[in-house]
Design a protein around this motif. Structure first.
Motif, short mmCIF file in Angstrom:
data_model
loop_
_atom_site.label_atom_id
_atom_site.label_comp_id
_atom_site.label_asym_id
_atom_site.label_seq_id
_atom_site.Cartn_x
_atom_site.Cartn_y
_atom_site.Cartn_z
N ALA A 136 4.01 3.63 6.16
CA ALA A 136 4.44 2.13 6.28
C ALA A 136 4.50 1.15 5.57
O ALA A 136 4.63 0.37 5.11
CB ALA A 136 5.19 2.03 7.86
N ALA A 137 2.76 1.33 5.56
CA ALA A 137 1.78 0.44 5.50
C ALA A 137 1.55 0.08 3.91
O ALA A 137 1.71 -0.92 3.42
CB ALA A 137 0.52 0.69 5.45
N LEU A 138 1.39 1.75 3.42
CA LEU A 138 1.46 1.52 1.81
C LEU A 138 3.05 1.11 1.55
O LEU A 138 2.89 0.44 -0.03
CB LEU A 138 1.21 2.81 0.94
N ASP A 139 4.36 0.62 1.71
CA ASP A 139 5.17 0.87 1.09
C ASP A 139 5.68 -0.80 0.75
O ASP A 139 5.69 -1.84 0.54
CB ASP A 139 6.24 1.03 2.46
N ALA A 140 4.68 -1.22 2.73
CA ALA A 140 4.54 -2.75 2.48
C ALA A 140 3.73 -4.09 1.52
O ALA A 140 4.26 -4.87 1.17
CB ALA A 140 3.57 -3.97 3.91
N GLU A 141 2.29 -2.68 1.75
CA GLU A 141 1.70 -2.90 0.30
C GLU A 141 2.33 -3.09 -0.99
O GLU A 141 2.05 -3.86 -1.74
CB GLU A 141 -0.09 -2.03 0.61
N PHE A 142 3.07 -2.64 -1.30
CA PHE A 142 3.74 -1.85 -2.35
C PHE A 142 4.36 -3.05 -2.97
O PHE A 142 4.72 -3.48 -3.57
CB PHE A 142 4.62 -0.90 -2.80
N ALA A 143 5.34 -3.43 -2.25
CA ALA A 143 6.04 -4.54 -1.76
C ALA A 143 5.73 -5.95 -2.58
O ALA A 143 5.96 -6.30 -2.65
CB ALA A 143 7.79 -5.10 -1.00
N ALA A 144 5.27 -5.49 -1.95
CA ALA A 144 3.90 -7.73 -2.04
C ALA A 144 3.48 -7.44 -3.48
O ALA A 144 3.66 -8.39 -4.39
CB ALA A 144 2.67 -7.85 -1.25
N TRP A 145 2.66 -6.24 -3.87
CA TRP A 145 2.58 -6.42 -5.45
C TRP A 145 3.42 -6.12 -5.70
O TRP A 145 3.61 -6.60 -7.58
CB TRP A 145 1.85 -4.90 -5.17
N GLU A 146 4.54 -5.50 -5.53
CA GLU A 146 6.03 -5.84 -6.59
C GLU A 146 6.46 -7.37 -7.02
O GLU A 146 6.88 -7.77 -7.91
CB GLU A 146 6.75 -5.36 -5.37
N ARG A 147 6.26 -7.84 -5.83
CA ARG A 147 6.82 -9.32 -5.94
C ARG A 147 5.40 -10.00 -6.44
O ARG A 147 6.28 -11.14 -7.84
CB ARG A 147 6.43 -10.11 -4.60
N ARG A 148 4.14 -9.82 -6.58
CA ARG A 148 3.23 -10.25 -7.60
C ARG A 148 3.32 -10.39 -9.06
O ARG A 148 3.84 -11.29 -10.11
CB ARG A 148 2.05 -10.33 -6.92
N THR A 149 3.39 -8.70 -9.12
CA THR A 149 3.56 -8.53 -10.14
C THR A 149 4.96 -9.20 -11.54
O THR A 149 4.70 -9.14 -12.63
CB THR A 149 4.02 -7.14 -10.41
N GLY A 174 18.13 -0.19 5.93
CA GLY A 174 17.42 1.12 5.90
C GLY A 174 17.05 1.11 4.41
O GLY A 174 16.28 2.89 4.93
N ARG A 175 16.93 0.00 4.65
CA ARG A 175 15.68 0.82 3.30
C ARG A 175 14.16 0.26 2.99
O ARG A 175 14.59 -0.77 2.77
CB ARG A 175 16.32 0.71 1.17
N PRO A 176 13.17 0.45 3.09
CA PRO A 176 12.24 -0.52 3.27
C PRO A 176 11.17 -0.65 2.29
O PRO A 176 10.82 -1.32 2.05
CB PRO A 176 10.99 0.66 4.52
N LEU A 177 11.57 0.15 0.98
CA LEU A 177 11.30 -0.30 -0.48
C LEU A 177 12.56 -0.62 -1.16
O LEU A 177 12.01 -1.31 -2.80
CB LEU A 177 10.97 1.05 -0.72
N GLY A 178 13.63 -1.23 -0.28
CA GLY A 178 15.06 -1.46 -1.22
C GLY A 178 14.61 -3.22 -1.62
O GLY A 178 14.33 -3.63 -1.18
#
Length: 378
Positions: A307-320, A374-378
């Motif tokens: 869950a922490a990694l998914d949130a970290e990825f989402a923030a990284w994705e927005r920045r990138t 329902g899709r934490p990475l969507g």
């Protein structure tokens, strides 16, 4: 008879060479691909290329030809992905040993041609640094390609130079390459990539991954890990251009300077004289820096909770994505987030299941919008 091809740059060029072979001759046609065992420090912590004595389990059909097989293994502390590539690619893999310079490589190529009963050789380079003049400010790794060109000229075999995906290695800009290339000889298609399908589940090559994506129709701005600026995949990104060996040598000043070089040390000196640097010296400096920081172990990295990694990825994705990047490589995700292999595998599995779709094999599409239900990475 076997076709004889040379993956000029080492690293992932053997992957692209297998695709070019499939496009030209059919994936099932017998072939030998000569390649360097010269890989990134995260794979091989020892600077410079490896030689046959750095491996166990190679086959030696002639005195100077060593074949890397799935049963081969690098001897510690060296590392290499070639044995695993030998398991996943159809062509045989032969090891280029540049420690006797152009002179020794020419002998190896001549013996490989005799082993294959081949009357010509096809040299394959992803990106186009085989056509570097030597003064390009973004040039990072010209030596391997230049040694191959010089050695093939010395061996005296008829040779073609095939440039696949101009600019995809982010060394010589596509715009600078275009006047040197002429019209494409052919364009890789999705069907030509089937022979390397399994490789990108584990291999970190970025230039070859971009070439596969381009052949499969991916278009857009792509961000890689080890490049100063993003690349744009366009209609010409899957093109393959054919030049004669003399035409390539007329452009590549370093290759001409390597004529008669009898050791890798002499080749390094030629690179310093023509290009102003030695890439092997740079690798030595990086290796010392990595050692001072505890070293780089393949697969080492963090293991956050999902869950922490998914949130970290989402923030990284927005920045990138905010920088204009639409697609990224697996290697960029792994290294910028500092992930271990298990953590990366878990994240990529969740990305494959996310909505909207993220996987554009072998790249990943950035979708920085709000999560879907329902899709934490969507």
């Amino acid at each position: 008879m076997k076709r004889l091809l040379i993956a000029a740059g080492g690293g992932g060029d053997a992957i692209a060479t297998a695709m070019v072979h499939a496009a030209l001759h059919g994936a099932g046609t017998e072939a030998l691909v000569l390649t360097y065992a010269w890989e990134r420090l995260v794979v091989d912590p020892v600077p410079g290329p490896r030689r046959p004595s750095d491996f166990s389990g190679t086959l030696r059909p002639t005195p100077r030809l060593h074949l890397v097989t799935p049963a081969s293994a690098p001897l510690p502390p060296a590392g290499s992905l070639l044995p695993r590539l030998a398991a996943d690619l159809r062509p045989e893999l032969g090891l280029l040993d540049p420690y006797e310079g152009t002179v020794g490589l020419a002998r190896q190529i001549a013996e490989a041609a005799a082993y294959c009963a081949a009357d010509r050789v096809e040299i394959v380079d992803v990106g186009g640094d085989a056509l570097a003049e030597g003064d390009e400010p973004t040039l990072r790794s010209p030596l391997g390609d230049a040694l191959v060109l010089a050695a093939c000229a010395r061996a005296g075999l008829p040779a073609s130079v095939l440039i696949a995906g101009p600019g995809l290695d982010n060394e010589v800009p596509e715009a600078r390459l275009r006047p040197r290339l002429g019209a494409p000889a052919f364009t890789l298609t999705a069907g030509d990539t089937a022979c390397v399908d399994r490789v990108f589940a584990w291999h970190p090559s970025e230039a070859s991954a971009l070439l596969v994506a381009a052949a499969r129709g991916v278009r857009g701005v792509c961000g890689t890990r080890d490049a100063p600026r993003p690349l744009t995949l366009g209609p010409g990104s899957a093109a393959v251009h054919r030049l004669t060996l003399p035409a390539a040598l007329a452009v590549n000043r370093l290759a001409r300077a390597l004529e008669g070089a009898a050791s890798l040390g002499e080749a390094e000196e030629a690179s310093r004289a023509v290009c102003g640097f030695s890439e092997i010296a740079r690798e030595r400096e990086r290796a010392l820096d990595l050692a001072a920081r505890g070293g780089a172990r393949p697969g080492a990295g963090r293991n956050p909770e999902p869950a922490a990694l998914d949130a970290e990825f989402a923030a990284w994705e927005r920045r990138t994505a905010a920088t204009g990047v639409e697609y990224v490589t697996t290697r960029r995700i792994a290294e910028e987030l500092g992930l271990s292999r298990p953590a990366l595998t878990g994240l990529l599995g969740r990305l494959r299941a996310a909505a909207p779709p993220r996987h554009a094999p072998p790249l990943w599409r950035l979708c920085p919008g709000p999560p879907s239900a329902g899709r934490p990475l969507g």
